[in-house]
Design an enzyme around this catalytic site. Structure first.
Site, short mmCIF file in Angstrom:
data_model
loop_
_atom_site.label_atom_id
_atom_site.label_comp_id
_atom_site.label_asym_id
_atom_site.label_seq_id
_atom_site.Cartn_x
_atom_site.Cartn_y
_atom_site.Cartn_z
N ASP A 1 32.35 -14.30 81.20
CA ASP A 1 33.51 -13.76 81.90
C ASP A 1 33.07 -13.46 83.34
OD1 ASP A 1 35.96 -12.82 82.67
OD2 ASP A 1 36.21 -11.45 80.98
C1 BGC Z 1 39.08 -11.82 82.96
C2 BGC Z 1 39.13 -13.21 82.36
C3 BGC Z 1 39.52 -14.20 83.41
C4 BGC Z 1 38.53 -14.12 84.56
C5 BGC Z 1 38.80 -15.08 85.69
C6 BGC Z 1 38.24 -11.77 84.22
O1 BGC Z 1 38.40 -10.55 84.87
O2 BGC Z 1 38.58 -10.92 82.01
O3 BGC Z 1 40.01 -13.24 81.27
O4 BGC Z 1 39.58 -15.48 82.86
O5 BGC Z 1 38.58 -12.81 85.10
O6 BGC Z 1 39.90 -14.70 86.43
#
Ligand code: BGC
Length: 749
Positions: A263
């Site tokens: 993530d």
């Molecule tokens: C989120 C993810 C997301 C990623 C990219 C993170 O803060 O938890 O679900 O895909 O950001 O934007």
């Protein structure tokens, strides 16, 4: 098709005398694994490491020298995120990056229809492909453990079986486009507060029975090409480089051959990331979550620090090659697949898909004969009240926020649909969240209103009085502290004084329909006062049309709740046991330990075991018609390992209009040596029936459906004894039961 193209290529190469020199990795007639090994053998150490981390906010490097393209990722589960600048969160300002917003995944789960899940995946995959994206950051399948979780709207509810059945076709649909689904957030990311510092403590039984099945199904049955590690810790290790979750379970037990993506900002340590299963690192340092200078991609944990360890002989190239193999495999499945379709954006088919998903997912919670509305007499007046009737909901909520080509509001949907039969009047009723901006995308709506709460209420009540129908459209929204990433709700209740307003409207007009737009269960102290209640979720682009079609009766509602609506927070295991959101460690580490003491008793499993009657149970949803269930019959009275029991139940449409019913099958272990839930969902089917029509619905039960996870054996176990199948219209509305014996005993793999 692939064969034809490759023989043409071979033919063309022959003409230019290149055939003998065509490298194996470019030869599309060769199996992917051979191409992976060939590409790997041609790469330098630097090229290999460059593939393992981001090169911009949302992209990572390919191998330019070999003609292997870079990867472009995109949020998220509900639509294709607008473009941001290379190294900033600011909007890139493109004018061709608007998308269709599909309904939130809670709505998809509420359809209980795997065909609709496939349509969703196919459609969003086409949008991703058209926009040049190779990895779609979704779907999310974290289990709904508490109604306070700000991100529940991005997930598929509280039941592992329902989420498993629904995630598989979504993944397949996306990947048919040559776009990888990236299933998230693996694992145990069940609330948002302290999401970077929460260390989940859970026993293996709950882990395997509740929190992992949907991920496993996405990987093994859906064939997901990538998976995203979550922010939280488990066993004191971050999930993005967690040896138990990634090496042992995902890559070991499940045989996952795809890519583990971190993530954004979820990576914290180079040696752990190398050893514990992470393949691609995104969002470290430059993501605004962690501190760091801009354009610091070389400083990523899997960048220069990795090269340094390799140079010093402190990291081995075998591990490196193992990661690169996975990334190359992903390239051959996506960017290097020249036969993949081109996709499409904002097509009429996608609008229709978005509308259909919304229509099938809306849940009729209660109806005292008020719906569908009947505006046949001249001068019919429909009063619409509430901020969510006009507020654009596709902007906000965190990373799933979108820039849409258009969003039909519920008020506009109702006005369009009813224009020939009724006068539709509107009163705001309350002011909730008048903002309309996320990450530089603005709705352009001015929702400011300076009037006092009393003035707004008085106007709404006045508008309601004398109307033929009052349709209150409220609920939650995508602001922080509501249904929004990186924050949780403060309580179960509706915000902004909506409860008082709804009660006042109910007093003014008995034909009150409450439409709750949310991704979460909410308390409804006025439940007995409303004439009808619809749970409408976040429905995206086609929101207003979907809601209007159900209210007007063009569509007969057929959605069922994918989560329990509890009467109070104390009726939810995580809160009753005061385990949410955990206890900070007093050792200066910032870690918050969250012990999942509710174990396998999540959602209806908890409510039933503890005698908590819900406000609306899991699986509940009414229709404009009625369904009669006949007797459930089993085809044998005992079954052994490897066998199946067939359960058949006739279901009749006993009402006056066509409709669809989700027939649910729950299994109950009557003689267990361990504590088990009263019942567990193990089958469902949505059947469409004309008035008077009867269909037999058949389920097959195998040993998997009867088993529990035994941590001591580290295996699924099916015990001999009597089992009961319970067939019904919800977890609390069982219409027929039957029994059979399981007469074998073994541990399942
Ligand atoms: C989120 C993810 C997301 C990623 C990219 C993170 O803060 O938890 O679900 O895909 O950001 O934007």
């Amino acid at each position: 098709m692939k064969k034809i193209i490759s023989s043409i290529l071979v033919g063309m190469a022959g003409m230019t005398a290149l055939s003998a020199a065509t490298p194996v990795y470019l030869d599309e007639s060769k199996p992917i694994e051979e191409r992976v090994e060939d590409a790997l053998s041609r790469m330098t150490l630097e090229e290999k490491v460059a593939m393992l981390h981001a090169q911009s906010k949302f992209s990572s490097a390919g191998v330019p020298r070999l003609g292997i393209p870079e990867f472009w990722t995109t949020d998220g589960p509900h639509g294709i995120r607008p473009e941001v600048l290379w190294d900033e969160w600011r909007q890139a300002g493109w004018t061709n990056d608007s998308c269709v917003a599909f309904p939130a995944l809670t709505c998809l789960a509420a359809t209980w229809n795997p065909e609709v899940a496939h349509l969703y995946g196919k459609s969003i995959g086409e949008e991703a492909r058209y926009r040049g994206k190779d990895i779609l950051l979704g779907p999310g399948v974290n289990i709904y453990r508490t109604p306070l979780n700000g991100r529940n709207f991005e997930y598929m509810g509280e039941d592992p079986y329902l989420a498993s059945v629904m995630v598989v076709p979504y993944v397949k649909g996306v990947q048919e486009n040559g776009v990888a689904a990236c299933v998230k957030h693996y694992a145990l990311n069940n609330h948002e507060v302290n999401r970077h510092t929460t260390n989940v403590i859970i026993d293996d039984r709950a882990l395997y029975e509740i929190y992992l099945p949907a991920f496993k199904a996405a990987v093994q049955d859906g064939g997901a090409w990538s998976i995203m590690g979550s922010y939280n810790l488990y066993k004191d290790q971050h999930a993005c480089h967690n040896s138990y979750l990634l090496n042992d379970i995902l890559k070991g037990e499940w045989g996952f051959d795809g890519v583990v993506v971190s993530d954004w900002g979820g990576t914290h340590d180079t040696p752990e990331a190398i050893a514990n299963g992470l393949d691609m690192e995104f969002g470290s340092w430059t993501n605004g979550l962690t501190n760091g200078s801009s354009n610091a991609y070389d400083n990523y944990y899997l960048a220069t620090p990795y090269l340094k360890l390799l140079a010093e002989g402190k990291a081995d190239t075998k591990q490196l090659d193992e990661k690169v193999r996975r990334v190359l495999r992903l390239a051959f499945r996506t960017t290097m697949d020249r036969t993949r379709p081109y996709g499409s954006l904002c097509s009429p088919e996608h609008l229709e898909a978005a509308r259909k998903i919304g229509q099938e997912g809306i849940v009729l919670l209660k109806n005292k004969g008020v719906l569908p509305i009947n505006c046949t007499k001249p001068g019919c007046r429909v009063a619409v009240v509430g901020e969510n009737a006009i507020k654009m909901m596709t902007v906000g909520g965190g990373s799933s926020s979108l820039k849409v080509k258009f969003e039909k509001s519920p008020l506009d949907g109702l006005r369009d649909r009813l224009k020939d039969v009724a006068e539709v009047v509107y009163a705001r009723g309350y002011v909730g969240d008048p903002t309309g901006e996320y990450n530089g995308v603005v709705t352009g709506q001015n929702l400011n209103d300076d009037r006092s709460a009393a003035e707004l209420m008085a106007e709404a009540v006045e508008t309601a009085r004398g109307a033929d129908y009052v349709i209150f459209i409220g609920g939650l929204n995508k602001a922080a502290g509501q249904d929004c990433e990186d924050s949780d709700r403060a309580g179960l209740g509706l915000p902004y004084g909506q409860d008082e307003l709804i009660s006042a409207l109910a007093k003014a007009n008995k034909n009150l329909v409450v439409v709750n737009i949310s991704g979460n269960a909410v308390a409804m102290p006025w439940v007995n006062e409303a004439g009808a209640i619809l749970q409408a979720w976040y429905l995206g682009t086609e929101c207003g049309n979907a809601i209007a079609s159900v209210i007007a009766g063009d569509v007969n509602p057929s959605g069922k709740l994918p989560m329990t609506f509890p009467k109070s927070l104390e009726d939810v295991g995580a809160h009753a046991l005061a385990t949410y959101p955990g206890t900070p460690r007093n050792d200066g580490s910032k870690v918050v330990d969250c012990s999942y003491d509710d174990g396998i008793f999540v959602g209806y499993r908890w409510a039933e075991a503890n005698g908590k009657e819900p406000l609306f149970p899991f699986g509940h949803g009414l229709s404009y018609t009625t369904f009669k269930y006949g007797k459930a019959n089993v085809d044998k009275s005992s079954m052994a390992a490897g066998e199946k029991v067939k359960v058949t139940v006739p279901v009749t449409n006993s009402g006056k209009c066509e409709g669809a019913e989700v027939v649910q099958l729950y299994v109950s272990d009557l003689q267990a040596s361990v504590e088990r839930p009263r019942k567990e969902l193990k089958g469902f089917e949505k059947v469409s029936l004309k008035p008077g029509e009867t269909k037999d619905v058949t389920f097959e039960i195998d040993a998997d459906a009867l088993s529990f996870f035994d941590p001591a054996l580290h295996a699924w176990v099916c015990e001999p004894g009597t089992f009961e199948v319970q067939v019904g219209a919800s977890s609390a509305d069982i219409r027929s039961k039957a029994r059979f014996d399981y007469v074998d005993s073994y541990a399942l793999k």
